[in-house]
Design a protein around this motif. Sequence first.
Motif, PDB file in Angstrom:
ATOM      1  N   PRO A  28       0.859  -1.200   0.000  1.00 56.44           N
ATOM      2  CA  PRO A  28       0.000   0.000   0.000  1.00 56.44           C
ATOM      3  C   PRO A  28       0.889   1.242   0.000  1.00 56.44           C
ATOM      4  CG  PRO A  28       0.101  -0.951   2.208  1.00 56.44           C
ATOM      5  CD  PRO A  28       0.950  -1.825   1.324  1.00 56.44           C
ATOM      6  N   SER A  80       0.058   5.993   4.033  1.00 58.83           N
ATOM      7  CA  SER A  80      -1.400   5.973   4.235  1.00 58.83           C
ATOM      8  C   SER A  80      -1.757   5.292   5.554  1.00 58.83           C
ATOM      9  CB  SER A  80      -2.074   5.228   3.085  1.00 58.83           C
ATOM     10  OG  SER A  80      -1.652   5.753   1.858  1.00 58.83           O
ATOM     11  N   TYR A  81      -1.451   5.956   6.648  1.00 57.07           N
ATOM     12  CA  TYR A  81      -1.761   5.402   7.974  1.00 57.07           C
ATOM     13  C   TYR A  81      -3.263   5.314   8.152  1.00 57.07           C
ATOM     14  CZ  TYR A  81       3.138   6.201   8.452  1.00 57.07           C
ATOM     15  OH  TYR A  81       4.482   6.146   8.233  1.00 57.07           O
ATOM     16  N   LEU A  82      -3.721   4.248   8.813  1.00 60.77           N
ATOM     17  CA  LEU A  82      -5.148   3.985   8.880  1.00 60.77           C
ATOM     18  C   LEU A  82      -5.729   4.348  10.243  1.00 60.77           C
ATOM     19  CD1 LEU A  82      -4.995   0.443   7.249  1.00 60.77           C
ATOM     20  CD2 LEU A  82      -5.645   2.575   6.120  1.00 60.77           C
ATOM     21  N   GLU A  95      -8.072  -1.955   1.079  1.00 57.86           N
ATOM     22  CA  GLU A  95      -6.930  -1.061   1.002  1.00 57.86           C
ATOM     23  C   GLU A  95      -6.294  -1.212  -0.365  1.00 57.86           C
ATOM     24  OE1 GLU A  95      -4.762  -2.224   4.589  1.00 57.86           O
ATOM     25  OE2 GLU A  95      -3.461  -0.520   4.163  1.00 57.86           O
ATOM     26  N   ASN A 125       7.244   0.582   6.465  1.00 59.49           N
ATOM     27  CA  ASN A 125       6.091  -0.060   5.833  1.00 59.49           C
ATOM     28  C   ASN A 125       6.476  -0.899   4.623  1.00 59.49           C
ATOM     29  OD1 ASN A 125       4.262   0.857   7.712  1.00 59.49           O
ATOM     30  ND2 ASN A 125       4.125   2.851   6.703  1.00 59.49           N
ATOM     31  N   PRO A 177      -0.155   0.982   7.342  1.00 63.13           N
ATOM     32  CA  PRO A 177      -0.854   0.498   6.150  1.00 63.13           C
ATOM     33  C   PRO A 177      -0.441  -0.935   5.823  1.00 63.13           C
ATOM     34  CG  PRO A 177       0.813   2.149   5.566  1.00 63.13           C
ATOM     35  CD  PRO A 177       0.720   2.130   7.058  1.00 63.13           C
ATOM     36  N   HIS A 179      -1.371  -3.346   9.441  1.00 63.35           N
ATOM     37  CA  HIS A 179      -2.311  -3.001  10.516  1.00 63.35           C
ATOM     38  C   HIS A 179      -1.700  -3.083  11.915  1.00 63.35           C
ATOM     39  CE1 HIS A 179      -6.145  -3.612   7.853  1.00 63.35           C
ATOM     40  NE2 HIS A 179      -5.169  -2.964   7.245  1.00 63.35           N
TER      41      HIS A 179
END
Length: 418
Positions: A31, A35-37, A46, A333, A362, A365
């Motif tokens: 991903p 793009s931290y969730l 995602e 990441n 991302p 999790h």
Amino acid sequence: MQKNSTTMRHHFCRFCNTELRHIFVDLGMSPPCESYLRIDQLNQMEPFYPLNVYVCANCFLVQLPEYVNPEEIFSDYAYFSSYSDTWLRHSETYTEMIIERLQLQERSHVIEVASNDGYLLQYFVARGVPVLGIEPAANVAEEALKRGVPTLMKFFGRQTARELAAEGKHADLLLGNNVLAQVSDLNDFVAGMKILLKPQGVITIEFPHLMRLMEENQLDTIYHEHFSYFSFITAEKIFAAHGLILFDVEELATHGGSLRIYARHAEDPSHLVSQRVTALRTREEAAGFTCLAHYFSFAEKAKETKRKLLEFLIHAKREGKSIAGYGAPGKGNTLLNYCGIRSDFLDYTVDRSPYKQGKFLPGTHIPIFHPDYIKQTCPDYVLILPWNVKEEIMEQMAFIREWGGQFVVPIPEVRVLP
Ligand SMILES: [Zn+2]
């Protein structure tokens, strides 16, 4: 709207337009790494995009095709430069050096491209040198304005350069740190720099050095936000194509090993090309950077780095050890997604940036907490994801040794630090 490059089978070099036929390394699907969730996004789909990196057989530019639309990545960029002490010190030292070297004063004009939250330009402002920052990410540009750094909220290229030039705004010093790699339209960007530079102005640019990336297995510095990976030789070709000469270069320790290049107009004789330029060019040639075969050696090194890291983690878990991460950088990441490391190995990670705390990494999790959380859970190992600033982190987190905790770095290969 669907971008052509995501649907077409063929990709072309973003500098010389040669068709890309050679894979440098394939890190699978990942991903976008910033793009931290939020917790409410964890049960949603995602987007994952390929991290399939090519090398151009003509100019040797190592590059990631534009799998993700840049506007999507950079509009709400989470990376606030001000949160790293090491980086702030680096910026202040640079400011002092360059003011002295170029004799900048209150009639000079310093322009920074991708000026982030104004962390660097603030040092010029403090010394009375007029500045202008150019920054496309609205949330960080607003921070810059708050700290008194004039900032234009725009993407940089020929068009922005022409608009500024039309207002009589040219640069004595034009700088860009860790932005060149993130530029999708490389030719437009460098052409813009040519337009904005005064006849005797100087450009300085810092970017991670491909030679160090390859030597030290820095596969995690590859992510969707980084479109290009430069040797000095290739950078020289790109600037030369736009009428700019690289007249000096410094090798820096930042970001795992970077280059700071100095450029001037080809027509400007005021700076002679330094010995350091010739020396580095010669070293790169000797290392193989003008032969395609050299680039093919990296893929196997990346796989071996992954196998070693997983071996360590599996062994540690079998022994009943607990492992926490430190940091939630983009590079972390890439590494965690490539290696398939989720909360089955890393219970959680921590980060000093309030923007990231309470969110999740991302893809994997893994939850992100405040650094103090480590004190509460006393993990056996702390895996340092931003290994490039490991000294700073080990100093801040030295207390983990009170319960026998140990630091681990994943790159250049997994290692428990003494
Ligand atoms: Zn090329």
